[in-house]
Design an enzyme around this catalytic site. Sequence first.
Site, mmCIF file in Angstrom:
data_model
loop_
_atom_site.group_PDB
_atom_site.id
_atom_site.type_symbol
_atom_site.label_atom_id
_atom_site.label_comp_id
_atom_site.label_asym_id
_atom_site.label_seq_id
_atom_site.Cartn_x
_atom_site.Cartn_y
_atom_site.Cartn_z
ATOM 1 N N HIS A 160 2.752 4.114 -12.163
ATOM 2 C CA HIS A 160 1.324 4.369 -12.506
ATOM 3 C C HIS A 160 0.926 5.551 -11.590
ATOM 4 O O HIS A 160 1.663 6.020 -11.172
ATOM 5 C CB HIS A 160 0.580 2.821 -11.867
ATOM 6 C CG HIS A 160 1.077 2.777 -10.592
ATOM 7 N ND1 HIS A 160 0.163 3.505 -9.554
ATOM 8 C CD2 HIS A 160 1.732 1.829 -10.052
ATOM 9 C CE1 HIS A 160 0.694 2.905 -8.309
ATOM 10 N NE2 HIS A 160 1.418 1.936 -8.443
ATOM 11 N N CYS A 176 6.204 -0.357 -6.881
ATOM 12 C CA CYS A 176 5.724 0.397 -7.866
ATOM 13 C C CYS A 176 6.179 2.004 -7.483
ATOM 14 O O CYS A 176 6.584 2.284 -6.472
ATOM 15 C CB CYS A 176 4.519 0.261 -8.459
ATOM 16 S SG CYS A 176 3.940 -1.216 -8.815
#
Length: 200
Positions: A160, A176
């Site tokens: 992301h 992440c």
Amino acid sequence: MTTDPRIAQTCNPALLTRRTALLGLASVLPLAAQAAPDPSGPPEGAVARNVSGFVTPRWQQHFASTTGGMILIDTRSRALFFWSQDLRVQRLYPTSIPIREEYTRRGRTSIIRRVEGPDWRPTPSMLRRHPDWPTYLAPGPGNPMGSHALHLTWPAYRIHGTHDDNKIGRRSSNGCFGLYNHHIAELFHLVRIGTQVRVI
């Protein structure tokens, strides 16, 4: 608008004194081997970042075919490599990686969902560690997911963007892999559902 201070804890920002070098790397492909990092390491107390250079790997070392395109995330060099299915497009992006080894997952996965303007919900384990965090953040500048998110088959793991550029090139996430917003926007339009991903 600034990032929610409760979420800013995830990145422990420090000055990124050589950010320009990282930004320039993403636009140069193919890449040749660069000088090896100083074996003595960073000065005591400094935040370690990979700014010495990258070596572009061969996709054949990591994937059996080019079907769907390929993403390789190298946690050691803190870099994300992309190859299109026809190999006409190749990209290199500096990335953030998990702040602790126990949050790092390696292996093979793939893209199962693409979201522009993602919202964010911390996982139960994040809330146990940080009970003062909000349970939900809508899309926008205060959202730690940035402008775009690519969901992996691994639950709660994503590639992301980020609104906090200080996170890139360092250990700063809860699991992440983060990119600059302009890089995730480009990658978002290059990948498709089913794009192969390998984390090493």
